[in-house]
Design an enzyme around this catalytic site. Structure first.
Site, mmCIF file in Angstrom:
data_model
loop_
_atom_site.group_PDB
_atom_site.id
_atom_site.type_symbol
_atom_site.label_atom_id
_atom_site.label_comp_id
_atom_site.label_asym_id
_atom_site.label_seq_id
_atom_site.Cartn_x
_atom_site.Cartn_y
_atom_site.Cartn_z
ATOM 1 N N ASP A 554 28.865 30.430 49.607
ATOM 2 C CA ASP A 554 29.403 30.674 51.014
ATOM 3 C C ASP A 554 28.473 29.785 51.989
ATOM 4 O OD1 ASP A 554 30.876 32.319 49.369
ATOM 5 O OD2 ASP A 554 30.820 33.750 51.050
ATOM 6 N N GLU A 785 25.870 44.777 46.989
ATOM 7 C CA GLU A 785 26.165 43.496 47.023
ATOM 8 C C GLU A 785 25.063 42.641 46.793
ATOM 9 O OE1 GLU A 785 29.102 40.275 49.255
ATOM 10 O OE2 GLU A 785 28.703 42.257 50.198
#
Length: 815
Positions: A554, A785
């Site tokens: 990302d 996460e």
């Protein structure tokens, strides 16, 4: 009369006329030939236009044309009975369905009647972080036969479980148990409303559902083509039912079931006690014009706490069942399945042998079970686009059997995540993992492309922001299935060579080859041996460093100004891993492996790798591109009067012009990829440099795991826009920490000057990761996460039991 004398001009005229007569046929032929030439040219032009239009149409259809090869999935639905029913709705707190395209779904909602807010606030159904449950996790789940889940919601502790029983010809029976138990803060006599429902997606011609009043609790009688006839009954095992009601209605879709309940709830007063209750209104299909069949039947029970309910589903084809799976029968069979699970878990991962305590082992079982309990079955079509289509077009409708990264935030399939999931799933059940992998590769189009994010069906689509729905066929995602296949070959090759599994691999092979060739052609750079992720936005001025979503990393810093001449280190290493794995698979299948072995030999050449990606100045591997570190987010000045001043969004300002260079001021996960794929010799000084940098607290090392970006990197912990907090800019991610441990374990077993250094780093990093993930689980109730490099706190979405569940393999030391 004298004879007229002929004049010369007359003779010439006559001659010209005769010549003209003689030349007319020639001219006619020439004119005819000319007309034919024009016709031919026009014909060729028309044919050319038709060919161009046809070819353009062909190019437009390639993006949503399936790969021309036999399907990898040859058995599904009722042909795989032990995986037919399951908890295949991971986005709900508790839901069951079959592996059929239009399966009936069963599910649970609940709410406290005294805490129900306007608009249905307080009703639990989909897994939502905003519900602020203190804990929900599968404690045990074997992926085939049963699952047991623990949930904590304010004053109650809830346990849901299900158990399947094979029999008949239409998928067998199952029973689900829902138990509600008090915690501190529950008042005597306090009630909770449970809503258990069944529903069918789409039109009612997919099947029938009818409320059944055979007992004091309304059940369901149903029928579908695949299931035949079935019944669903409710049994009050313990506790008191205060109020019972039901709903039978035509719902507008599976994504609107909660909304259907909210809009039909009624508040009524009990004539006897004067107490007020929320109730469902019964059969609403009678009040519509024409004949309307219900596709949504829900039973609501307002019950006192504590309470236990058994929901029993029985197939009409199961005619010789020994007894009903309810009460003590259910409890005994579930206890046996749980015991089998504990035995298999130890046989598979051996955590007792590694001297882990019972608390750590229970944590590992939960981490693993959440990954397995997060496996879903989806059906639908993606929305895709290519450079040849003016607007997005639908992919073909297809099923997908896959684990999801997060039940609350990402309840759908992600391509690069699934390769990491497969490492753990293959350890537990190789057939299950091959089934998942086969479903993914059946989604390959004729180009060799697989959409990286799978949003199939209305429930999945309802959880995705519009900007992320369309998938572009130029964009890749890390080919982590090669990582899974390498792991299987290294650890379970003897299991893989059995006939059924080898057959699955044989069917996979042409798709693996085409997938690899797609990467090795569409993602290449202009210089031989270089690769570039597509999909970066070279025109944006909003982002400090344009994201590379396709890489999976990302906002990890790349070259500040994207161009076609970038060199991306991680992608080159993924292709190297893919070529090595394909060569091994080809040998296993007795195919020609030379081509892939040759590609691997070329890409693993350290001289070429160093030439393209080694920065002598910073002594590290890096990307290369048009880059400057001197960028900042600044707010533009307000517009001049008379324009009404409004605060404008911050934009990127380039303070020093970029130049072609290594992106070597950035040190992080990307810099480690040659290490991940074992590209370095065990006596290489570059290996020593990487090992030394790993342990440097000013770079990647923390007491909780390796941070994704070094503290000294220019964009460490920097926002990418004023609205986007840092993501891969310092946080600790478990998947790449796992790859680091795998590489350390590899070099710790190789003789060389840095063997002991690798062993020491391996031991310390493994300890730090396990301890922090466990501590945060005990503290917060969740696996996360990613984790903070500052204090180890969980960050991002939760529960995140996709690749973060790799902690189980880290504990087990399976690489």
């Amino acid at each position: 009369m004298s004879k007229q004398k002929k004049s010369p001009s007359h003779d010439k005229e006559k001659k010209h006329h005769k010549d003209k007569e003689r030349s007319d046929p020639q001219e006619k032929e020439e004119e005819k030939s000319s007309r034919m030439s024009v016709k031919s040219i026009l014909t060729f032009i028309c044919l050319g236009i038709a060919c161009c239009v046809g070819y353009k149409g062909y190019l437009e259809t390639r993006v949503n044309t399936p790969f021309d090869s036999p399907k990898v999935v040859t058995k599904t639905g009722l042909a795989v009975p032990d995986r037919y029913w399951g908890s295949y709705r991971p986005g709900t707190y508790f839901g069951l369905k079959t592996r059929e395209p239009y399966s009936p779904v069963m599910g649970l909602m609940w709410y406290f009647p005294t805490r129900l807010g306007p608009g249905g606030e307080g009703i639990r159904h989909w897994c939502e972080q905003g519900d602020h449950l203190e804990h929900y996790t599968w404690a045990q789940h074997d992926g085939k036969h049963f699952g047991v889940q623990d949930l904590v919601d304010g004053p109650i502790y809830m346990k849901t479980s299900f158990l399947k029983r094979q029999g008949g010809t239409n998928g067998g029976d199952w029973t689900a148990r829902v138990g509600i138990y008090p915690r501190e803060g529950v008042r005597e006599g306090e009630t909770i409303n449970l809503v258990f429902y069944s529903a069918i997606e789409g039109l009612t011609n997919k099947g029938k559902l009818t409320p059944s009043s055979h007992s004091h609790i309304t059940g369901v009688v149903g029928e579908t083509k695949e299931l035949g006839k079935f019944v669903m009954r409710y049994y009050n095992i313990s506790g008191k039912i205060v109020k019972h009601s039901y709903l039978s209605v035509e719902a507008k879709g599976l994504s609107l079931l909660k909304e259907t309940i909210i809009t039909t709830l009624r508040l009524v007063s009990d004539k006897t006690t004067g107490m007020k209750h929320f109730v469902l209104p019964g059969d609403l299909t009678h009040f519509k014009e024409g004949k309307v069949e219900p596709n949504f039947v829900a039973t609501q029970l307002e019950v006192t706490i504590p309470f236990e309910l058994d929901v029993v589903y029985e197939s009409g084809s199961f005619i010789d069942r020994p007894n009903t799976l309810v009460g003590e029968v259910y409890a005994d069979e579930l206890a046996q399945r749980m015991e089998d699970f504990h035995i298999k878990f130890e046989d598979t991962f051996g955590l007792k042998k590694k001297n882990f305590t019972d608390d750590y082992i229970d944590f590992a079982k939960s981490a693993f079970s959440n990954l397995v309990g997060g496996i879903g079955f989806f059906y639908g079509s993606s929305r895709v686009q290519s450079e040849h289509t003016q607007t997005p077009v639908p992919y073909w409708k297809a099923p997908l059997y896959t684990a999801v990264p997060s039940r609350s935030f990402f309840p759908r399939g992600f391509l690069w995540d699934e390769g990491f999931h497969g490492l753990l799933l293959a350890s537990w059940d190789l057939d299950l993992e091959l089934d998942i992998m086969s479903h993914w590769f059946d989604l390959m189009n004729i180009e060799g492309w697989i959409p990286r994010e799978q949003i199939l069906g209305m429930e999945a689509l309802a959880k995705v922001p519009e900007e992320f729905v369309t998938q572009t066929n130029t964009n890749a995602n890390p080919p982590t299935f090669f990582l899974t296949l390498r792991y299987i070959i290294q650890n379970y090759v003897e299991r893989l060579t059995e006939e059924d599994r080898l057959g699955a691999l044989d069917r996979l092979y042409p798709r693996l080859v085409t997938w690899f060739e797609w990467f090795n052609s569409t993602q290449t750079g202009p210089i031989p041996g270089t690769y570039r992720w597509r999909g970066r936005d070279a025109k944006t001025n909003r982002e400090l460093n344009p994201k590379t979503l396709t890489s999976g990393l990302d906002d990890y810093p790349r070259a500040s100004h994207p161009t076609d001449y970038e060199r991306h280190l991680d992608l080159r290493c993924w292709i190297m891993l893919g070529s090595a794995t394909l060569a091994e698979i080809a040998k296993l299948l007795n195919r020609d492996s030379y081509k892939y072995a040759d590609t691997y030999s070329y890409l693993s050449n350290t001289n070429l790798l160093d030439e393209l990606h080694w920065s002598e100045e910073m002594q590290r591997y890096a990307d290369y591109g048009l880059h400057t570190d001197d960028v900042a987010l600044k707010r533009p000045p307000p517009p001049p009067p008379p324009t009404r001043p409004t605060q404008q969004e911050m934009i990127r300002v380039v303070l020093t012009e970029p130049r072609d260079r290594y992106v070597d001021s950035t040190f992080g996960y990307n810099s480690l990829f040659p290490f991940f794929v074992h590209a370095l010799n065990s006596n290489s000084p570059k290996l020593q440099k990487i090992l030394t940098d790993l342990r440097n607290p000013e770079l990647l090392w923390t007491d909780f795991g390796l941070r994704s970006l070094a503290k000294k990197s220019p964009l460490f912990n920097k926002r990418n826009t004023e609205h986007d907090p840092p993501y891969w800019r310092g946080n600790i991610w478990i998947n790449l920490n796992y790859l680091t441990l795998e590489a350390l374990n590899y070099y710790a077993k190789l003789e060389g000057p840095y063997q002991q250094q690798s062993k020491d780093l391996y031991t310390e990093l493994r300890h730090n990761l396990i301890k922090n993930i466990y501590d945060q689980y005990i503290k917060t109730g969740y696996i996360w996460e990613n984790y903070s490099p500052k204090n180890g706190q969980g960050r991002g979405s939760h529960p995140f039991t996709g690749w973060s569940s790799l902690v189980v393999l880290i504990m087990s030391e399976k690489y």
